[in-house]
Scaffold this motif. Structure first.
Motif, PDB file in Angstrom:
ATOM      1  N   ARG A 154       0.785  -1.337  -0.057  1.00 55.36           N
ATOM      2  CA  ARG A 154      -0.164  -0.073   0.151  1.00 55.36           C
ATOM      3  C   ARG A 154       0.892   1.336   0.055  1.00 55.36           C
ATOM      4  O   ARG A 154       0.711   2.246  -0.743  1.00 55.36           O
ATOM      5  N   ILE A 155       1.871   1.173   0.787  1.00 52.66           N
ATOM      6  CA  ILE A 155       2.809   2.473   0.664  1.00 52.66           C
ATOM      7  C   ILE A 155       3.449   2.805  -0.337  1.00 52.66           C
ATOM      8  O   ILE A 155       3.545   3.710  -1.022  1.00 52.66           O
ATOM      9  N   LEU A 156       3.991   1.441  -1.170  1.00 55.23           N
ATOM     10  CA  LEU A 156       4.853   1.672  -2.430  1.00 55.23           C
ATOM     11  C   LEU A 156       3.734   2.278  -3.595  1.00 55.23           C
ATOM     12  O   LEU A 156       4.105   2.918  -4.229  1.00 55.23           O
ATOM     13  N   SER A 157       2.575   1.761  -3.477  1.00 56.76           N
ATOM     14  CA  SER A 157       1.533   1.923  -4.444  1.00 56.76           C
ATOM     15  C   SER A 157       1.086   3.459  -4.322  1.00 56.76           C
ATOM     16  O   SER A 157       0.909   4.099  -5.393  1.00 56.76           O
ATOM     17  N   MET A 158       1.098   3.773  -3.109  1.00 58.90           N
ATOM     18  CA  MET A 158       0.706   5.327  -2.932  1.00 58.90           C
ATOM     19  C   MET A 158       1.828   6.216  -3.092  1.00 58.90           C
ATOM     20  O   MET A 158       1.601   7.196  -3.993  1.00 58.90           O
ATOM     21  N   ALA A 159       3.205   5.937  -2.810  1.00 60.47           N
ATOM     22  CA  ALA A 159       4.251   6.668  -3.327  1.00 60.47           C
ATOM     23  C   ALA A 159       4.386   6.505  -4.472  1.00 60.47           C
ATOM     24  O   ALA A 159       4.747   7.558  -5.125  1.00 60.47           O
ATOM     25  N   SER A 160       4.237   5.622  -5.170  1.00 57.90           N
ATOM     26  CA  SER A 160       4.354   5.522  -6.792  1.00 57.90           C
ATOM     27  C   SER A 160       3.129   6.504  -7.357  1.00 57.90           C
ATOM     28  O   SER A 160       3.711   7.143  -8.409  1.00 57.90           O
ATOM     29  N   GLU A 161       2.078   6.183  -6.986  1.00 60.93           N
ATOM     30  CA  GLU A 161       0.929   7.177  -7.763  1.00 60.93           C
ATOM     31  C   GLU A 161       1.504   8.729  -7.359  1.00 60.93           C
ATOM     32  O   GLU A 161       1.071   9.407  -8.265  1.00 60.93           O
ATOM     33  N   MET A 162       1.816   9.095  -6.425  1.00 56.07           N
ATOM     34  CA  MET A 162       2.247  10.610  -6.083  1.00 56.07           C
ATOM     35  C   MET A 162       3.525  10.870  -6.827  1.00 56.07           C
ATOM     36  O   MET A 162       3.443  12.101  -7.245  1.00 56.07           O
ATOM     37  N   ALA A 163       4.494  10.016  -6.925  1.00 60.22           N
ATOM     38  CA  ALA A 163       5.744  10.274  -7.528  1.00 60.22           C
ATOM     39  C   ALA A 163       5.640  10.303  -9.043  1.00 60.22           C
ATOM     40  O   ALA A 163       6.503  10.654  -9.782  1.00 60.22           O
ATOM     41  N   GLY A 164       4.932   9.450  -9.326  1.00 57.88           N
ATOM     42  CA  GLY A 164       4.734   9.012 -10.839  1.00 57.88           C
ATOM     43  C   GLY A 164       5.326   7.816 -11.567  1.00 57.88           C
ATOM     44  O   GLY A 164       5.432   7.946 -12.768  1.00 57.88           O
ATOM     45  N   ASP A 165       6.129   7.361 -10.498  1.00 59.98           N
ATOM     46  CA  ASP A 165       7.294   6.188 -11.115  1.00 59.98           C
ATOM     47  C   ASP A 165       7.679   5.434  -9.871  1.00 59.98           C
ATOM     48  O   ASP A 165       7.697   5.785  -8.905  1.00 59.98           O
ATOM     49  N   ASP A 166       7.537   3.874 -10.428  1.00 58.01           N
ATOM     50  CA  ASP A 166       7.967   3.068  -9.335  1.00 58.01           C
ATOM     51  C   ASP A 166       9.189   3.090  -8.601  1.00 58.01           C
ATOM     52  O   ASP A 166       9.410   3.068  -7.514  1.00 58.01           O
ATOM     53  N   ASN A 167      10.124   3.686  -9.672  1.00 58.71           N
ATOM     54  CA  ASN A 167      11.608   3.647  -9.228  1.00 58.71           C
ATOM     55  C   ASN A 167      11.719   4.896  -8.167  1.00 58.71           C
ATOM     56  O   ASN A 167      12.431   4.992  -6.952  1.00 58.71           O
ATOM     57  N   ARG A 168      11.081   5.887  -8.355  1.00 51.25           N
ATOM     58  CA  ARG A 168      11.133   7.111  -7.528  1.00 51.25           C
ATOM     59  C   ARG A 168      10.367   6.927  -6.195  1.00 51.25           C
ATOM     60  O   ARG A 168      10.908   7.336  -5.038  1.00 51.25           O
ATOM     61  N   ALA A 169       9.378   5.876  -6.132  1.00 50.67           N
ATOM     62  CA  ALA A 169       8.708   5.610  -4.941  1.00 50.67           C
ATOM     63  C   ALA A 169       9.717   4.614  -4.158  1.00 50.67           C
ATOM     64  O   ALA A 169       9.575   4.925  -2.952  1.00 50.67           O
ATOM     65  N   VAL A 170      10.476   4.016  -4.762  1.00 48.31           N
ATOM     66  CA  VAL A 170      11.392   2.948  -4.029  1.00 48.31           C
ATOM     67  C   VAL A 170      12.569   3.717  -3.479  1.00 48.31           C
ATOM     68  O   VAL A 170      12.680   3.607  -2.309  1.00 48.31           O
ATOM     69  N   ILE A 171      12.907   4.751  -4.132  1.00 47.89           N
ATOM     70  CA  ILE A 171      13.810   5.667  -3.601  1.00 47.89           C
ATOM     71  C   ILE A 171      13.362   6.264  -2.420  1.00 47.89           C
ATOM     72  O   ILE A 171      14.157   6.556  -1.588  1.00 47.89           O
ATOM     73  N   TRP A 172      12.378   7.031  -2.646  1.00 54.64           N
ATOM     74  CA  TRP A 172      11.827   7.703  -1.694  1.00 54.64           C
ATOM     75  C   TRP A 172      11.643   6.713  -0.197  1.00 54.64           C
ATOM     76  O   TRP A 172      11.852   7.214   0.848  1.00 54.64           O
TER      77      TRP A 172
END
Length: 123
Positions: free
Chosen positions: A66-84
């Motif tokens: 859920r955290i990764l999905s929300m972060a990806s949605e907000m960041a616009g990219d899966d890789n950015r979400a993981v880095i965050w």
């Protein structure tokens, strides 16, 4: 409507063979080993791969997904979400990252933070 989008985004972490989340896919997305993932979510390493533990693993992985999905949605990219998730300190938590907070069992706090940011509140 956002819940439907989150379900679709989280579906990429599925096993494909079952209705449960795949620990291997989550570990690959995060760039960690299964042992590191097990430690992060608070289960034994062998639990991640045992078929009889699929429901337990699914429950333990659900907040991370859920955290990764929300972060990806907000960041616009899966890789950015993981880095965050792994490297960006969350304001108000003394330099701790989402990864650190999840490891401490505070994934709910991370989800609340993401909800607040998504709603326009920024610490």
């Amino acid at each position: 409507m956002a819940a439907i989008g989150l379900d679709i985004a989280a579906a990429r972490f599925g096993d494909g063979q079952s209705a449960f989340l795949s620990a291997r896919r989550v570990a690959d997305q995060l760039g960690v080993t299964l042992a590191e993932l097990a430690k992060l979510i608070g289960v034994a390493r062998n639990t991640l791969t045992a078929k009889s533990s699929a429901r337990k693993v699914d429950g333990a992985l659900s907040n991370v997904v859920r955290i990764l999905s929300m972060a990806s949605e907000m960041a616009g990219d899966d890789n950015r979400a993981v880095i965050w998730f792994k490297h960006q300190p969350i304001p108000g938590w003394g330099g701790k990252t989402a990864f650190d907070l999840v490891a401490e069992g505070k994934s709910g706090k991370v989800l609340a933070y993401l909800e607040a940011v998504r709603s326009g509140v920024y610490a």
